[in-house]
Design a protein around this motif. Structure first.
Motif, PDB file in Angstrom:
ATOM      1  N   LEU A  17      -1.781 -10.951   0.546  1.00  0.00           N
ATOM      2  CA  LEU A  17      -0.591 -10.526   1.283  1.00  0.00           C
ATOM      3  C   LEU A  17      -0.894  -9.482   2.351  1.00  0.00           C
ATOM      4  O   LEU A  17       0.008  -9.066   3.079  1.00  0.00           O
ATOM      5  N   ALA A  18      -2.162  -9.065   2.450  1.00  0.00           N
ATOM      6  CA  ALA A  18      -2.565  -8.025   3.412  1.00  0.00           C
ATOM      7  C   ALA A  18      -1.698  -6.784   3.251  1.00  0.00           C
ATOM      8  O   ALA A  18      -1.195  -6.219   4.222  1.00  0.00           O
ATOM      9  N   TRP A  19      -1.542  -6.350   1.999  1.00  0.00           N
ATOM     10  CA  TRP A  19      -0.653  -5.240   1.689  1.00  0.00           C
ATOM     11  C   TRP A  19      -1.220  -3.901   2.126  1.00  0.00           C
ATOM     12  O   TRP A  19      -0.509  -3.045   2.647  1.00  0.00           O
ATOM     13  N   ASP A  20      -2.512  -3.706   1.898  1.00  0.00           N
ATOM     14  CA  ASP A  20      -3.115  -2.411   2.200  1.00  0.00           C
ATOM     15  C   ASP A  20      -2.995  -2.106   3.688  1.00  0.00           C
ATOM     16  O   ASP A  20      -3.197  -2.974   4.549  1.00  0.00           O
ATOM     17  N   GLY A  21      -2.663  -0.864   3.985  1.00  0.00           N
ATOM     18  CA  GLY A  21      -2.544  -0.443   5.371  1.00  0.00           C
ATOM     19  C   GLY A  21      -1.167  -0.669   5.959  1.00  0.00           C
ATOM     20  O   GLY A  21      -0.935  -0.332   7.128  1.00  0.00           O
ATOM     21  N   THR A  22      -0.232  -1.221   5.178  1.00  0.00           N
ATOM     22  CA  THR A  22       1.110  -1.465   5.710  1.00  0.00           C
ATOM     23  C   THR A  22       1.987  -0.218   5.671  1.00  0.00           C
ATOM     24  O   THR A  22       3.041  -0.186   6.303  1.00  0.00           O
ATOM     25  N   GLY A  23       1.573   0.795   4.887  1.00  0.00           N
ATOM     26  CA  GLY A  23       2.370   2.001   4.763  1.00  0.00           C
ATOM     27  C   GLY A  23       3.301   2.000   3.567  1.00  0.00           C
ATOM     28  O   GLY A  23       3.935   3.023   3.280  1.00  0.00           O
ATOM     29  N   ALA A  72       3.935 -16.068   4.165  1.00  0.00           N
ATOM     30  CA  ALA A  72       3.388 -17.424   4.264  1.00  0.00           C
ATOM     31  C   ALA A  72       2.017 -17.523   3.624  1.00  0.00           C
ATOM     32  O   ALA A  72       1.584 -18.618   3.232  1.00  0.00           O
ATOM     33  N   ASN A  73       1.320 -16.387   3.484  1.00  0.00           N
ATOM     34  CA  ASN A  73      -0.011 -16.380   2.878  1.00  0.00           C
ATOM     35  C   ASN A  73       0.014 -16.145   1.376  1.00  0.00           C
ATOM     36  O   ASN A  73      -1.037 -16.040   0.740  1.00  0.00           O
ATOM     37  N   ALA A  74       1.213 -16.051   0.788  1.00  0.00           N
ATOM     38  CA  ALA A  74       1.302 -15.848  -0.653  1.00  0.00           C
ATOM     39  C   ALA A  74       0.722 -17.060  -1.375  1.00  0.00           C
ATOM     40  O   ALA A  74       1.158 -18.190  -1.148  1.00  0.00           O
ATOM     41  N   PRO A  75      -0.270 -16.867  -2.239  1.00  0.00           N
ATOM     42  CA  PRO A  75      -0.870 -18.008  -2.943  1.00  0.00           C
ATOM     43  C   PRO A  75       0.041 -18.524  -4.045  1.00  0.00           C
ATOM     44  O   PRO A  75       0.903 -17.811  -4.557  1.00  0.00           O
ATOM     45  N   ALA A  76      -0.167 -19.770  -4.413  1.00  0.00           N
ATOM     46  CA  ALA A  76       0.620 -20.356  -5.496  1.00  0.00           C
ATOM     47  C   ALA A  76       0.290 -19.711  -6.828  1.00  0.00           C
ATOM     48  O   ALA A  76       1.156 -19.572  -7.698  1.00  0.00           O
TER      49      ALA A  76
END
Length: 264
Positions: free
Chosen positions: A87-93, A71-75
């Motif tokens: 996308l808060a990707w870092d730290g997801t593994g 839902a936070n993906a920018p246009a």
């Protein structure tokens, strides 16, 4: 019984063919494209991006993203770092985002959906029936049906192998149930993405989830038999025999440390 009949019907794809990467430029038309990967293989993501450029999807569903992240993906975005931060990707593994960035670049206007199962939901299946944990209609996606003893045993063996035979045996049934939950969630979100956008929809996930016999394509076929799909698996060194996908690509193995070292 309905689930077992369907799995028997889908045990082998109607067409099965090994292709080179240039075959991704002309895949058959479909509502949904399941594009499998080995998660840490850079070439697999480049192949997915190549397919996506040809498909021109209206939506993409990611195993790696939760609903909230998607839902936070920018246009629009300016760089790989900017999109990874949104996308808060870092730290997801998951592997480094730079491997996945070409996928997003290949379809910048596609709507992004997340189908990741949060950890607390995955843990819940060890205490509750999976039908109660699943966010959708468990009956439609086959989660109300037990596996045959033969399939249960096969899937437990695969889970043991995937975890370097280091898991206690009593955890294996739960691990199989988590896998079934992930497959059903991928199918549920894919159906929603198709309904929202009209398609085509691309699904980015591990090759283990794109098996025609019991993966996300089987769950989607059970819930929405009118939806057409094309399934592409990617493997290292060799593909399974018989084939489990419509098309597949075999690559050399990516260089990596011993994945079993962490279990020792």
């Amino acid at each position: 019984m309905r689930w077992m009949v369907l799995c028997a019907a889908l045990a082998l794809p109607a067409q099965a063919e090994q292709i080179a990467p240039d075959g991704l430029d002309s895949l058959p038309g479909a509502d949904v494209y399941f594009l499998g990967e080995v998660h840490d293989h850079p070439d697999h993501h480049l192949n997915q991006a190549r397919a996506i450029a040809a498909i021109k999807p209206s939506a993409m569903v990611f195993e790696m993203l939760t609903e909230g992240q998607a839902a936070n993906a920018p246009a629009t975005w300016e760089s790989s770092d900017a999109l990874a931060e949104a996308l808060a990707w870092d730290g997801t593994g998951w592997p480094d985002f730079d491997m996945y960035y070409p996928i997003f670049e290949a379809a910048p206007a596609a709507r992004i959906y997340g189908a990741a199962i949060p950890r607390d939901q995955a843990r819940a299946v060890f205490e509750q029936p999976v039908a109660e944990v699943f966010a959708g209609d468990a009956v439609r996606f086959g989660l109300d049906q037990p596996l045959t003893p033969e399939e249960q045993a096969t899937r437990e063996d695969l889970q043991a192998e995937a975890h370097c035979n280091a898991l206690p045996a009593d955890l294996l049934p739960g691990m199989v149930t988590v896998q079934r939950l992930r497959d059903a969630e991928l199918a549920r979100v894919t159906e929603r993405a198709l309904r929202d956008t009209g398609g085509p929809v691309v699904v980015i996930t591990g090759t283990g989830h794109v098996r025609r016999d019991w993966g996300a394509p089987a769950a989607l076929a059970l819930a929405a038999p009118g939806v057409t799909s094309v399934v592409v698996g990617q493997y290292e060194s060799a593909a399974p025999d018989p084939a489990l996908t419509d098309f597949w690509i075999v690559t050399e193995a990516a260089p990596r440390d011993d994945p079993c070292a962490a279990f020792q």
